[in-house]
Enzyme design. Structure first.
Site, PDB file in Angstrom:
ATOM      1  N   GLU A 197      -6.645  -8.157   0.200  1.00 24.73           N
ATOM      2  CA  GLU A 197      -6.930  -8.096   1.639  1.00 24.73           C
ATOM      3  C   GLU A 197      -8.381  -7.693   1.861  1.00 24.73           C
ATOM      4  OE1 GLU A 197      -4.552  -5.512   4.069  1.00 24.73           O
ATOM      5  OE2 GLU A 197      -2.719  -5.999   3.002  1.00 24.73           O
ATOM      6  N   GLU A 254       0.824  -1.224   0.000  1.00 22.83           N
ATOM      7  CA  GLU A 254       0.000   0.000   0.000  1.00 22.83           C
ATOM      8  C   GLU A 254       0.856   1.271   0.000  1.00 22.83           C
ATOM      9  OE1 GLU A 254      -2.628  -0.454   3.350  1.00 22.83           O
ATOM     10  OE2 GLU A 254      -3.956  -1.788   2.248  1.00 22.83           O
TER      11      GLU A 254
HETATM   12  C1  GLA Z   1      -3.828  -2.677   5.469  1.00 23.44           C
HETATM   13  C2  GLA Z   1      -2.488  -3.370   5.504  1.00 23.44           C
HETATM   14  C3  GLA Z   1      -2.439  -4.562   6.384  1.00 23.44           C
HETATM   15  C4  GLA Z   1      -3.247  -4.366   7.642  1.00 23.44           C
HETATM   16  C5  GLA Z   1      -4.643  -4.028   7.246  1.00 23.44           C
HETATM   17  C6  GLA Z   1      -5.618  -3.987   8.379  1.00 23.44           C
HETATM   18  O1  GLA Z   1      -4.610  -2.976   4.424  1.00 23.44           O
HETATM   19  O2  GLA Z   1      -2.013  -3.677   4.231  1.00 23.44           O
HETATM   20  O3  GLA Z   1      -1.094  -4.823   6.706  1.00 23.44           O
HETATM   21  O4  GLA Z   1      -2.677  -3.350   8.394  1.00 23.44           O
HETATM   22  O5  GLA Z   1      -4.624  -2.779   6.597  1.00 23.44           O
HETATM   23  O6  GLA Z   1      -5.544  -2.850   9.132  1.00 23.44           O
END
Ligand code: GLA
Length: 635
Positions: A304, A151
């Site tokens: 995710e 991210e």
């Molecule tokens: C993001 C991150 C994960 C985790 C999630 C949940 O998407 O990529 O590592 O921290 O949020 O909070």
């Protein structure tokens, strides 16, 4: 390139953090993954300190064991480069590689994402760890794909960023004269005499220059992309057969231009975290999925989501039984090649110890794990649907530049661009219409209808694209502030609308912001909220007018103009959901789904996800309350 390598059907799994657990847990993990139907896990996302405990000294023994165990268990690996979380030794040795906020505060380690993609030391360290991982694991039989970074999101206003920004500007504008002209430098004495006088747009006394801010956002997206590409190229060189990705999200957390990034990844991956616990979570999931598919131009992967909770600004709300599967199916039906989660096993400690997981703290004898297992073992049964295209004849324009440019504080009234885009998508989705997203400068030829919500920045090329689309028989619907400025944030004179006054058959002559909460009624069309415009007819027909409001009463609110083979609609205000719904009814935009019922046709297949507490029937397919089905599409 086929991806993830070695997985023909749907991927199921999540982020896996074995380094947080003693080795005896790892065998248990593999056994439970197999039981749950997990076939892909993302390893190593934040593991830099464990992989390189001291500069240039690597400890791969634990990762070797983990990958070998996963391979022996038939679980494929999405191996991450850990650069989203530099280790303490690195940041202490290179404090200049920490990101600097707009207010000048340099962040410190203690959380994650403290990096400055323009800092030479960070770039070098990133290349080094990526190369070391590539050398060791590029040929590992468990390797299904590479997951670069995580991210991309840390904007930095550091001296490093500033220097790189000047180089970027010089490449873009060539001369200071061109920069000064593009940035309207004569205003407030911002005329630059040397490149070194240009700064990153840090906190300043009053309003910043919008063109300066927009260019810095474009630059930041490009700078992060350079960081990604450096790692990608190293990984690619080590084994050209292994696909490479990074994960996007919707919104400020990842401030990149996905239209520019998507061609650089082998698959688009997306992290979907709806921000409302009610039925908006389903609307947001569909929005995320349709964005991802559009960026990818086809299949993509949900990288995710949270297994057991929906997070909102008031905290997390538990997902009711079946909701995890339904959210997953919203994504799969809209083109995701699987359902991945953050995370496999819930952590005991750390900042996300209360984040949900496929395997909760209480272990396998839990409602959650039973649900995860049941769903995981269902997925192979629909593997035959993978790769079938989602057909959409409606596109919504998605313009990162309009998002960035409308986030400035200098606009006549606040504009929530992301909400305006989401609004169009959710009203369409609640009417059963599955929409794509498109770039203002992208190919629109396959769509019958294109909707441009508040597409504030309209370049000449984008304006010509819309003209061409409409002249060729397309139906264009644009809303207030569309084409207000060009790519340098300079106002389009003589009627705004990107110079397309002949296309729309109207001129916008004045912006009329109104106090928050005040509404101006439209005849038969609900009401305008917060913003409307004074519009002069130049050939268009008035579809409805304002019924109330100083200056606008009796004036056109929604118009339509025939143009070439097509027609251009203009909505000169911010409409509420019900008014958009009314307009879409007029445009006969409707599909077999509805609020609480996602229906997506893909090739010969029809996917139905029923979020309601009533049994649903669509054609011959009956779907129990809170459940989903995939069946043959009616002929
Ligand atoms: C993001 C991150 C994960 C985790 C999630 C949940 O998407 O990529 O590592 O921290 O949020 O909070």
């Amino acid at each position: 390139m086929d991806w993830p390598r070695g997985l023909d059907g749907l991927s199921y799994g999540g982020d896996y953090n074995p380094e947080q657990w003693p080795e005896e847990v790892w065998d248990d993990d593999v056994l439970l993954m197999r039981e749950a139907g997990v076939n892909l896990v993302t390893v190593g996302v934040f593991s830099w300190a464990r992989l390189e405990p001291r500069e240039g000294e690597y400890d791969f023994a634990w990762l070797d064991t983990v990958l070998d165990k996963l391979h022996a268990g038939g679980i494929r690996v999405n191996l991450a480069t850990p650069t989203a979380s530099p280790p303490p030794w690195f940041t202490l040795a290179h404090p200049d590689a920490l990101n600097v906020r707009a207010d000048g505060v340099r962040q410190v380690h203690g959380s994650r994402d403290t990096y400055d993609v323009c800092a030479p030391a960070y770039r070098e360290a990133s290349r080094r760890i990526a190369a070391a991982l590539a050398e060791r694991y590029a040929e590992h039989p468990a390797l299904a794909m590479w997951h670069v970074h995580n991210e991309y999101g840390s904007t930095s206003y550091s001296e490093h960023a500033e220097r790189a920004f000047r180089v970027w500007l010089e490449a873009k504008y060539g001369t200071l004269e061109a920069l000064n002209a593009a940035w309207w430098g004569s205003f407030w004495s911002q005329h630059y005499g040397e490149w070194d006088q240009v700064l990153a747009p840090r906190a300043t006394q009053y309003l910043a220059n919008p063109a300066h801010e927009l260019d810095f956002k474009r630059f930041t997206s490009d700078a992060m992309l350079e960081h990604y590409k450096e790692q990608r190229d190293l990984l690619r060189e080590a084994n050209p057969e292994v696909p490479i990705t990074t994960n996007f999200v919707f919104g400020q957390w990842v401030p990149v231009d996905p239209w520019k990034w998507a061609p650089e990844v082998d698959l688009v991956a997306f992290d979907s975290y709806p921000s409302h616990p009610d039925e908006r979570a389903e609307q947001q999931s569909a929005l995320h999925a349709d964005l991802s598919r559009s960026w990818a131009g086809g299949d993509w992967l949900l990288m995710e989501q949270a297994a057991a909770t929906v997070h909102s600004k008031d905290g997390a709300v538990a997902k009711t039984p079946g909701r995890m599967a339904r959210h997953s199916m919203v994504h799969i039906s809209r083109g995701s090649k699987g359902a991945m989660f953050f995370q496999w096993r819930a952590g005991r400690g750390g900042a996300e110890q209360w984040h949900s997981a496929l395997l909760p703290h209480a272990g396998k004898n839990t409602r959650m794990f039973r649900e995860v297992t049941e769903f995981g073992n269902t997925l192979p049964g629909i593997a035959h649907t993978v790769g079938e295209p989602v057909d959409a004849t409606v596109a919504v324009l998605w313009s990162p530049e309009s998002w960035w440019a409308t986030s400035g504080a200098h606009l006549p009234a606040p504009v929530d661009y992301l909400e305006n885009v989401a609004q169009i998508h959710r009203v369409l989705r609640d009417r059963g219409v599955v929409a794509d997203f498109a770039s203002p400068e992208g190919d629109l030829s396959k769509y019958a209808t294109v909707i441009a919500p508040t597409t504030y920045v309209l370049s000449k090329a984008a304006a010509e694209n819309l003209r061409w689309f409409t002249a060729g028989g397309g139906r264009l619907v644009a809303s207030y502030l569309t084409g207000a400025v060009d790519e340098h944030c300079q106002v389009w004179l003589d009627g705004y609308l990107g110079g397309l006054t002949d296309l729309f058959g109207v001129r916008v002559t004045e912006h009329l912001p109104q106090p928050a909460g005040e509404r101006r009624a439209l005849w038969n069309f609900g009401a305008a909220e917060r913003f409307c415009e004074l519009v002069e007819l130049r050939g268009a027909q008035c579809v409805t007018q304002y019924a109330t409001g100083d200056l606008v009463e009796g004036q056109p609110a929604v118009t339509v103009n025939p143009f070439g083979e097509g027609e251009a609609w203009y909505v000169s205000c911010k409409l509420a959901d019900d008014a958009w719904d009314r307009l879409f009814e007029e445009l006969e935009l409707a599909g077999p789904g509805g609020p609480g019922l996602d229906v997506v046709d893909r090739g010969p297949w029809r996917f139905i996800v029923n979020h309601t507490d009533q049994e649903a029937q669509v054609g011959h397919i009956i779907v129990p309350a809170g459940s989903w089905a995939v069946d043959k599409k009616p002929q």
